[in-house]
Design an enzyme around this catalytic site. Structure first.
Site, PDB file in Angstrom:
ATOM      1  N   ARG A 180     -24.957  -1.015   7.730  1.00  9.87           N
ATOM      2  CA  ARG A 180     -24.557  -2.422   7.511  1.00  9.87           C
ATOM      3  C   ARG A 180     -25.001  -3.294   8.691  1.00  9.87           C
ATOM      4  O   ARG A 180     -25.083  -4.508   8.587  1.00  9.87           O
ATOM      5  CB  ARG A 180     -23.046  -2.447   7.278  1.00  9.87           C
ATOM      6  CG  ARG A 180     -22.304  -3.669   6.893  1.00  9.87           C
ATOM      7  CD  ARG A 180     -22.534  -4.338   5.598  1.00  9.87           C
ATOM      8  NE  ARG A 180     -22.295  -3.753   4.314  1.00  9.87           N
ATOM      9  CZ  ARG A 180     -21.164  -3.855   3.615  1.00  9.87           C
ATOM     10  NH1 ARG A 180     -20.089  -4.379   4.157  1.00  9.87           N
ATOM     11  NH2 ARG A 180     -21.075  -3.377   2.371  1.00  9.87           N
ATOM     12  N   GLU A 212     -19.041  -4.454  10.788  1.00  7.52           N
ATOM     13  CA  GLU A 212     -19.970  -3.621  11.550  1.00  7.52           C
ATOM     14  C   GLU A 212     -20.995  -4.465  12.296  1.00  7.52           C
ATOM     15  O   GLU A 212     -21.337  -4.174  13.443  1.00  7.52           O
ATOM     16  CB  GLU A 212     -20.682  -2.637  10.610  1.00  7.52           C
ATOM     17  CG  GLU A 212     -19.809  -1.511  10.096  1.00  7.52           C
ATOM     18  CD  GLU A 212     -18.924  -1.914   8.927  1.00  7.52           C
ATOM     19  OE1 GLU A 212     -19.043  -3.040   8.421  1.00  7.52           O
ATOM     20  OE2 GLU A 212     -18.089  -1.071   8.522  1.00  7.52           O
ATOM     21  N   LYS A 263       0.865  -1.185   0.000  1.00  9.52           N
ATOM     22  CA  LYS A 263       0.000   0.000   0.000  1.00  9.52           C
ATOM     23  C   LYS A 263       0.907   1.242   0.000  1.00  9.52           C
ATOM     24  O   LYS A 263       1.804   1.354   0.821  1.00  9.52           O
ATOM     25  CB  LYS A 263      -0.918  -0.001   1.227  1.00  9.52           C
ATOM     26  CG  LYS A 263      -2.037   1.007   1.158  1.00  9.52           C
ATOM     27  CD  LYS A 263      -3.124   0.715   2.182  1.00  9.52           C
ATOM     28  CE  LYS A 263      -4.286   1.697   2.013  1.00  9.52           C
ATOM     29  NZ  LYS A 263      -5.401   1.424   2.941  1.00  9.52           N
TER      30      LYS A 263
HETATM   31  C1  LIG Z   1     -18.662  -1.294   5.026  1.00  4.95           C
HETATM   32  C2  LIG Z   1     -17.445  -0.409   5.071  1.00  4.95           C
HETATM   33  N1  LIG Z   1     -16.809  -0.243   6.240  1.00  4.95           N
HETATM   34  C3  LIG Z   1     -15.726   0.559   6.312  1.00  4.95           C
HETATM   35  C4  LIG Z   1     -15.263   1.203   5.199  1.00  4.95           C
HETATM   36  C5  LIG Z   1     -14.094   2.162   5.290  1.00  4.95           C
HETATM   37  N2  LIG Z   1     -12.928   1.669   4.543  1.00  4.95           N
HETATM   38  C6  LIG Z   1     -12.654   2.091   3.330  1.00  4.95           C
HETATM   39  S1  LIG Z   1     -11.283   1.396   2.699  1.00  4.95           S
HETATM   40  C7  LIG Z   1     -11.029   0.507   4.124  1.00  4.95           C
HETATM   41  C8  LIG Z   1      -9.868  -0.415   4.243  1.00  4.95           C
HETATM   42  C9  LIG Z   1      -9.908  -1.396   3.123  1.00  4.95           C
HETATM   43  O1  LIG Z   1      -8.795  -2.273   3.244  1.00  4.95           O
HETATM   44  P1  LIG Z   1      -8.454  -3.174   1.989  1.00  4.95           P
HETATM   45  O2  LIG Z   1      -9.696  -3.778   1.474  1.00  4.95           O
HETATM   46  O3  LIG Z   1      -7.377  -4.074   2.412  1.00  4.95           O
HETATM   47  O4  LIG Z   1      -7.958  -2.153   0.878  1.00  4.95           O
HETATM   48  P2  LIG Z   1      -6.559  -1.357   0.837  1.00  4.95           P
HETATM   49  O5  LIG Z   1      -6.899   0.051   1.304  1.00  4.95           O
HETATM   50  O6  LIG Z   1      -5.613  -2.053   1.736  1.00  4.95           O
HETATM   51  O7  LIG Z   1      -6.144  -1.386  -0.596  1.00  4.95           O
HETATM   52  C10 LIG Z   1     -12.024   0.775   5.038  1.00  4.95           C
HETATM   53  C11 LIG Z   1     -12.101   0.186   6.391  1.00  4.95           C
HETATM   54  C12 LIG Z   1     -15.971   0.998   3.999  1.00  4.95           C
HETATM   55  N3  LIG Z   1     -15.608   1.644   2.845  1.00  4.95           N
HETATM   56  N4  LIG Z   1     -17.034   0.186   3.958  1.00  4.95           N
END
Ligand SMILES: Cc1ncc(C[n+]2csc(CCOP(=O)(O)OP(=O)(O)O)c2C)c(N)n1
Ligand SMILES: CC(=O)[C@@H](O)[C@H](O)COP(=O)(O)O
Ligand SMILES: [Mg+2]
Length: 622
Positions: free
Chosen positions: A396, A368, A282
């Site tokens: 959610r 959630e 990342k």
């Molecule tokens: C239901 C939900 N909960 C929380 C989020 C907030 N959120 C956006 S990106 C993220 C992290 C995602 O991690 P990953 O899937 O590993 O993607 P990366 O950023 O590492 O590429 C979170 C918690 C969201 N978009 N949707």
């Protein structure tokens, strides 16, 4: 950004042009794409680190798959800017996340290459499976690919889809983009499982050799696949994904195009559910983001040469900071307090708390539903759990709020951040519906503070309340009322009459008290700070109805079923007729823009409120 800086990228107005490039130009194209991405997001702000991690993967996917006929479904979609740049939106990137501009997430009506609208995580495999089953029914050879991060894979919905897909013979490729990061470092047993797979170097080494053999053969066929399957079974325990029915391939280096392209070429020809494990970093390729991926997950405008610099001290704390400070002092005084976040520790203001009270802090991952019900379990045992959660993500866990918390009248406090419009993240992230979807629940107390001081007081009152309570506050800063000025008392279900006037009574909830104050002064109207969306202050409502020509309800939330509707219900229940003007978010989704732009567009700034009242009174709006 002059095109001359990006000679290859300038040639790519759609993936067909990318597929026509000589293979040797893919890596230089990826380098230009990365540089362009950094330059562009530094000018507009937005999500950066995740997109940096998917540059090569995006190039390889559009190289191998015949997009948009082959479908790509990006999970969350915050990592999809490289995809947007390669699919005809390079020149529109300066409008990213702005009013009337490009959305910050994939959006079906923005491009045929955006096959599914995302923003909330963990939906990609479900949507992709639906698309794959449709292709199978049509006997269409088009391929479907879900690209999901390791963070998004921690959500239950992702496993619902994996479970179902693993038992189907649909042609579906799930690509796990594993960078061992959510916004914070990833958590849980799945993260450990993935780490164990990666640490199986012996397996990786052999796989490397094995793949070379496979890649020299004609398209991989069943015999080779079975041999590989047997081989894997001998060397390393099956991955969770194979146990679920997927053909697991990987882990492969997600930044090495010379591996990615042939691997995707091979996998594209396989039948049935495939699971490709891709390892990325990342923030890849921009040192400040590689060193601090959490800090560069979402960025404001910055100078790439300097990196993000600390912002100037703000005149007053954000609502999030007020909550974080309140939680620190409250947890210090009461050891029953526990804080739970579904993977949003930084955004919810929990960083200091997590450091000070690690034994009472739970980041449960993007989960959630689990967060809410686990809070219920803690409450059953006498704890005082505080669920820190964005309004939009609480959606959610709606059944958990009803079935596990409200129905059992459990002592859980919901600190709901991002209540109302959030701005650049647009409709997927707006907290537009919480007042409507919470006030209808028995046993739940729902509060909306007019300012920071009230937010602090409401959190205290909510924690003291023996049953479930929610405090919903907006993104960013409020009017700036110092917390020291917090009302000593907040009697349950009691509104605050801030001024008495003539003809019109403004009954305002939460963030609407500020613009309503300005209008009440101008019109010499009564202003009531309602404070509670549930229970409503019925006496205040009836008194306002008795003494004014017009009641105006104001909320930064959906008018349909919102807090203002509760006021109508109160009047009806008491057999009172009174002219009521309901102001709030209209029955449509608000696109992205600044909060101020969106509030004005919805008529929820002082000018809009004044105009609406004057029109209703039959006066000239001037
Ligand atoms: C239901 C939900 N909960 C929380 C989020 C907030 N959120 C956006 S990106 C993220 C992290 C995602 O991690 P990953 O899937 O590993 O993607 P990366 O950023 O590492 O590429 C979170 C918690 C969201 N978009 N949707
Ligand atoms: C992609 C995602 O869902 C989060 O990064 C979200 O954009 C955070 O929102 P805030 O910027 O309001 O914390
Ligand atoms: Mg990740």
């Amino acid at each position: 950004m002059p095109g001359s800086d990006y000679p290859l990228l300038q040639q790519i107005d759609d993936p067909a042009a990318l597929r026509a490039l000589p293979e040797g130009e893919l890596a230089p194209l990826a380098a230009e794409l990365r540089a362009f991405l950094i330059d562009s997001v530094a000018r507009t702000g937005g999500h950066l680190a995740a997109g940096l991690g998917t540059v090569e993967l995006t190039v390889a996917l559009h190289r191998v798959f015949e997009t948009p006929e082959d479908r790509l479904v990006w999970d969350v979609g915050h990592q999809s800017y490289p995809h947007k740049i390669l699919t005809g939106r390079r020149e529109a990137m300066p409008t990213l996340r702005q009013h009337g501009g490009l959305a910050g997430f994939p959006k079906r009506d923005e491009s045929p290459f955006d096959t599914f609208g995302t923003g909330h995580s963990s939906t990609s495999i479900s949507a992709a499976l639906g698309m794959a089953l449709a292709a199978r029914r049509e006997e269409d050879p088009r391929q479907v690919v879900a690209i999901i991060g390791d963070g998004a894979l921690t959500a239950g919905m992702a496993f619902e889809a994996l479970n179902h897909a693993g038992g189907m013979d649909a042609n579906l490729l799930v690509i796990l983009n594993d960078n061992d990061m959510s916004i914070s470092p990833n958590v849980g047993g799945l993260s450990s499982h993935l780490a164990r797979i990666l640490s199986g170097r012996l397996y990786a080494g052999m796989r490397e050799g094995g793949k070379k053999v496979l890649s020299l053969m004609p398209p991989v066929h069943e015999l080779a696949r079975r041999a590989e399957e047997h081989f894997k079974g001998m060397v390393v325990p099956g991955t969770l994904f194979e146990e679920l029915g997927f053909n697991y391939i990987g882990p492969v280096d997600g930044h090495d195009l010379s591996t990615l392209v042939p691997t995707l070429d091979n996998v594209r020809q396989l039948e049935g559910p495939q699971f490709l494990h891709v390892v990325t970093r990342k923030g890849k390729g921009y040192e400040p983001a590689e060193d601090a991926p959490t800090r560069y997950h979402g960025v404001g405008r910055f100078d790439p040469a300097q990196g993000q610099t600390p912002s100037a001290p703000a005149p007053s704390p954000t609502y999030t900071e007020v909550f974080g400070d309140w939680l620190m002092e409250t947890a210090a005084a009461d050891e029953r307090v526990h804080a739970i976040t579904p993977a949003m520790g930084e955004g919810s203001g929990l960083v200091a708390y997590a450091e000070q009270f690690p034994e009472r802090y739970y980041d449960v991952g993007i989960a959630e539903q689990h967060a809410v019900t686990m809070a219920g379990g803690l409450a059953c045992e006498g704890a005082k759990p505080v669920v820190a959660i964005y309004s939009t993500f609480l959606q959610r866990a709606y059944d958990q709020v009803i079935h596990d918390i409200a129905l059992q009248d459990l002592d859980v406090l919901f600190a709901i951040d991002r209540g109302g419009l959030v701005g650049p993240d647009g409709p997927t992230h707006a907290g537009s519906f919480d007042l409507a979807y919470l006030r209808c629940l028995p046993n739940l107390v729902v509060m909306a503070p007019a300012d920071e001081a009230e937010s602090h007081a409401m959190l205290t009152a909510g924690l003291a309340h023996p049953g479930p309570a929610a405090v919903r506050y907006p993104r960013g800063r409020g009017p700036g009322r110092p917390v020291a000025d917090a009302p000593a008392e907040l009697p349950l279900g009691r509104a605050e009459v801030r001024r008495r006037g003539q003809r019109v009574a403004l009954l305002a909830f939460g963030s609407m008290v500020a613009p309503a104050t300005e209008v009440a002064e101008e019109l010499d109207a009564t202003l009531v700070n309602m404070r509670f969306a549930k229970p409503l202050d019925e006496a205040a409502i009836l008194e306002a109805a008795a003494g004014h020509e017009l009641l105006v309800t104001l909320e930064e939330g959906a008018v349909m079923g919102g807090a203002g509707s509760g006021i109508l219900e109160t009047l009806a229940r008491h057999g009172r007729l009174a002219p009521v003007l309901q102001l709030g978010l209209p029955d449509r989704f608000q696109e992205q823009g600044s909060r101020e732009e969106l509030l004005a567009e919805a008529g929820l700034d002082a000018a809009g409120i004044r105009t609406a009242i004057r029109e209703r009174l039959g006066e000239s709006a001037a």
